[in-house]
Structures are given as C-alpha cells and as structure tokens.
Design a protein around this motif. Sequence first.
Motif, PDB file in Angstrom:
ATOM      1  N   SER A 156     -29.639  -9.522  -1.275  1.00 25.93           N
ATOM      2  CA  SER A 156     -28.967  -8.392  -0.638  1.00 25.93           C
ATOM      3  C   SER A 156     -27.507  -8.756  -0.480  1.00 25.93           C
ATOM      4  O   SER A 156     -27.155  -9.637   0.316  1.00 25.93           O
ATOM      5  CB  SER A 156     -29.605  -8.103   0.730  1.00 25.93           C
ATOM      6  N   LEU A 157     -26.645  -8.091  -1.258  1.00 26.27           N
ATOM      7  CA  LEU A 157     -25.219  -8.428  -1.303  1.00 26.27           C
ATOM      8  C   LEU A 157     -24.406  -7.261  -0.751  1.00 26.27           C
ATOM      9  O   LEU A 157     -24.503  -6.135  -1.243  1.00 26.27           O
ATOM     10  CB  LEU A 157     -24.813  -8.716  -2.749  1.00 26.27           C
ATOM     11  N   LEU A 158     -23.595  -7.522   0.268  1.00 26.66           N
ATOM     12  CA  LEU A 158     -22.769  -6.491   0.893  1.00 26.66           C
ATOM     13  C   LEU A 158     -21.330  -6.978   0.948  1.00 26.66           C
ATOM     14  O   LEU A 158     -21.062  -8.078   1.440  1.00 26.66           O
ATOM     15  CB  LEU A 158     -23.273  -6.199   2.306  1.00 26.66           C
ATOM     16  N   ALA A 159     -20.398  -6.170   0.433  1.00 31.68           N
ATOM     17  CA  ALA A 159     -18.988  -6.568   0.418  1.00 31.68           C
ATOM     18  C   ALA A 159     -18.089  -5.353   0.564  1.00 31.68           C
ATOM     19  O   ALA A 159     -18.501  -4.209   0.336  1.00 31.68           O
ATOM     20  CB  ALA A 159     -18.662  -7.321  -0.881  1.00 31.68           C
ATOM     21  N   ALA A 160     -16.851  -5.589   0.926  1.00 29.47           N
ATOM     22  CA  ALA A 160     -15.879  -4.517   1.126  1.00 29.47           C
ATOM     23  C   ALA A 160     -15.547  -3.833  -0.190  1.00 29.47           C
ATOM     24  O   ALA A 160     -15.346  -4.488  -1.213  1.00 29.47           O
ATOM     25  CB  ALA A 160     -14.608  -5.089   1.751  1.00 29.47           C
ATOM     26  N   GLY A 161     -15.474  -2.498  -0.155  1.00 27.36           N
ATOM     27  CA  GLY A 161     -15.143  -1.717  -1.339  1.00 27.36           C
ATOM     28  C   GLY A 161     -13.664  -1.358  -1.367  1.00 27.36           C
ATOM     29  O   GLY A 161     -13.109  -0.908  -0.369  1.00 27.36           O
ATOM     30  N   VAL A 162     -13.044  -1.547  -2.521  1.00 32.75           N
ATOM     31  CA  VAL A 162     -11.607  -1.286  -2.626  1.00 32.75           C
ATOM     32  C   VAL A 162     -11.285   0.201  -2.477  1.00 32.75           C
ATOM     33  O   VAL A 162     -10.273   0.577  -1.874  1.00 32.75           O
ATOM     34  CB  VAL A 162     -11.049  -1.849  -3.960  1.00 32.75           C
ATOM     35  N   GLY A 163     -12.136   1.074  -2.997  1.00 33.62           N
ATOM     36  CA  GLY A 163     -11.855   2.500  -2.944  1.00 33.62           C
ATOM     37  C   GLY A 163     -11.787   3.034  -1.529  1.00 33.62           C
ATOM     38  O   GLY A 163     -10.961   3.908  -1.222  1.00 33.62           O
ATOM     39  N   GLY A 164     -12.627   2.522  -0.656  1.00 35.40           N
ATOM     40  CA  GLY A 164     -12.609   2.956   0.736  1.00 35.40           C
ATOM     41  C   GLY A 164     -11.302   2.625   1.417  1.00 35.40           C
ATOM     42  O   GLY A 164     -10.786   3.413   2.220  1.00 35.40           O
ATOM     43  N   ALA A 165     -10.758   1.448   1.095  1.00 41.22           N
ATOM     44  CA  ALA A 165      -9.475   1.046   1.685  1.00 41.22           C
ATOM     45  C   ALA A 165      -8.342   1.929   1.178  1.00 41.22           C
ATOM     46  O   ALA A 165      -7.449   2.324   1.939  1.00 41.22           O
ATOM     47  CB  ALA A 165      -9.194  -0.418   1.372  1.00 41.22           C
ATOM     48  N   VAL A 166      -8.357   2.240  -0.113  1.00 42.91           N
ATOM     49  CA  VAL A 166      -7.328   3.110  -0.693  1.00 42.91           C
ATOM     50  C   VAL A 166      -7.353   4.480  -0.013  1.00 42.91           C
ATOM     51  O   VAL A 166      -6.313   5.010   0.401  1.00 42.91           O
ATOM     52  CB  VAL A 166      -7.535   3.260  -2.216  1.00 42.91           C
ATOM     53  N   LEU A 167      -8.540   5.043   0.112  1.00 43.30           N
ATOM     54  CA  LEU A 167      -8.679   6.365   0.708  1.00 43.30           C
ATOM     55  C   LEU A 167      -8.235   6.364   2.168  1.00 43.30           C
ATOM     56  O   LEU A 167      -7.520   7.268   2.616  1.00 43.30           O
ATOM     57  CB  LEU A 167     -10.141   6.813   0.608  1.00 43.30           C
ATOM     58  N   ALA A 168      -8.650   5.344   2.922  1.00 39.83           N
ATOM     59  CA  ALA A 168      -8.311   5.294   4.339  1.00 39.83           C
ATOM     60  C   ALA A 168      -6.808   5.148   4.557  1.00 39.83           C
ATOM     61  O   ALA A 168      -6.234   5.792   5.440  1.00 39.83           O
ATOM     62  CB  ALA A 168      -9.053   4.135   5.012  1.00 39.83           C
ATOM     63  N   ARG A 169      -6.151   4.308   3.752  1.00 34.37           N
ATOM     64  CA  ARG A 169      -4.694   4.147   3.905  1.00 34.37           C
ATOM     65  C   ARG A 169      -3.973   5.449   3.560  1.00 34.37           C
ATOM     66  O   ARG A 169      -3.021   5.848   4.230  1.00 34.37           O
ATOM     67  CB  ARG A 169      -4.167   3.011   3.027  1.00 34.37           C
ATOM     68  N   ALA A 170      -4.455   6.119   2.534  1.00 33.45           N
ATOM     69  CA  ALA A 170      -3.816   7.376   2.140  1.00 33.45           C
ATOM     70  C   ALA A 170      -3.988   8.440   3.222  1.00 33.45           C
ATOM     71  O   ALA A 170      -3.030   9.150   3.570  1.00 33.45           O
ATOM     72  CB  ALA A 170      -4.398   7.872   0.817  1.00 33.45           C
ATOM     73  N   LEU A 171      -5.183   8.571   3.778  1.00 35.71           N
ATOM     74  CA  LEU A 171      -5.429   9.581   4.803  1.00 35.71           C
ATOM     75  C   LEU A 171      -4.681   9.278   6.093  1.00 35.71           C
ATOM     76  O   LEU A 171      -4.417  10.178   6.893  1.00 35.71           O
ATOM     77  CB  LEU A 171      -6.931   9.688   5.081  1.00 35.71           C
TER      78      LEU A 171
END
Length: 270
Positions: A156-171
């Motif tokens: 079970s591998l869980l890691a931070a997603g780059v797309g979520g960070a991009v979207l959050a910074r933009a919003l």
Amino acid sequence: MSDPMRPPVSHHHPQGTSLRSGTSGPRASLRTAVVWEVLKEALDRQVKATGRESLDVLDTGGGSGKFAVPVAALGHRVTVVDPSPNALFALERRAAEAGVADRVTGVQGDVHGLFDVVERGAYDAVLCHGVLEYVDDPAEGVRNVAGALRDTGVLSLLAAGVGGAVLARALAGHFTEARHALSDPAGRWGEGDPVPRRFSAEQLTGLVQDGGLRVGSVHGVRVFADLVPGVLVDTEPGALDALIKLEAAAAEQPAFHAVATQLHVLGEKG
C-alpha cells in the motif's frame, strides 16, 4: 538532506484549509477513508489467499499508528518502523488505549536501512504512506519495501500528488508558484515548499513496477476535500458524509488522479 520518513509535525502543508486541521474525529475520515477501504479489502483478500486469519503487516514510516492500530484491531500483527522516538512512544500509547498493544511492535529505523531492523521477505502486506516524499532515493525505498514482502504480498503506497499542489496554488492566487510546481522535476512550488517531492500517478506506478510488483489499483485521495471550505462541511447537514462518498466515487477515475492531493497505489507480488 536527512532521511526522515515523515514530515516534522510543525510543517504546514501548502494546501491549507480548515478541513485538514484535525487528526481525529469525523473529518479525519476525509484523509483516510479511500485508503482505508482499499487497504482493508486487500488485507481481506490476503487472509483468504493465505488461509491465515492473522497476517504479518509492516508499516514503514507509520508514526503514531494512524493505520497500524486499526489494522491490528482487525487481528493482524503490525510492525511499525519509524525514525522518530516520539512517534513510536505515541504509537505505544495509542495501541495500549485501543487494546492491541500485544499485536503492535514499534522499531526505530528508516526505509533506506529497512533490513537493518526487519527481516526481508517476512510480511504479507507493507504500508508505505507519506514516506517517498522525504527520502533521498524513492526508487530504492520502493525496492526495499517490495523486498520485505512474502511471495504473494501486497504493498500500500501513498504519496503526495503534484497535480493537487498545482491546482491548490492556482486557486489560492499563487499562479507563479503553481506554474513552478507544474514544471519542477520534484513537483515543488518554491523554496518555501515544505514537501521535498511530489509524484504523478505515472511516476508512482513506474516505481512500483520497477520494484518488481504488479499494479493492482490506483486511487486519487483528497480530490475535493482540500479545496472545500471547512465552514461548508461544518454547517451543512450531511455535507461531510456526502463529501466522503464523492471522494470515494472519484477516487478510481483516472481523470481525477491528476488533481488529487495524494495518490494511492496498490502493488501486488506474485
């Protein structure tokens, strides 16, 4: 860089909303519900496949036992490897309070020196949650956790997603930082970013495959939760439950993997 397996408690995640302010209680299920359901189903399959009701589970970077203690409550034996003595002390206390102290063992160590503290090929399941972002060599980290599995084990591998960070910074109106995260090889939005590395779904599945495992499933985690104002969930009757159900419905759809705060990959051996 040192090799911690989890961020210091004082680190503030860049996608801050009040939805993430708590680590326990109903809202915490937003952070863990999707991963927990996938993990629980995988463990159930392992029980049936092995014929053993009690599995041997390794939780690398498991900290205070957010997953380890519930897994032990299912009847499994869990070994937690973490570099923080404070986290392991909290794990011991949490396990005792939950009545599973006899099934939870804490060991100080990290993923790069994993086989200095645990046995190779000794586990039916390995959890590697929030670790790869902070290690010097993610590929080696995945190879090590894969090496801890028995012949038919699951990761079970869980890691931070780059797309979520991009979207959050933009919003949040930080457009330059969003563009930086989009183009940065490590998926960081700038010098002040507390997360050393983020991944795309393709990068994570590639690491799992290179580690000798088959990709069983990929889920987006916290697709909407970090973007929804906390006051909405606080004041609207039934909103939290509805949001959890929305997260579950979107988690398996590849279109949403690109904007998830975290990505969960289930790897299978054998």
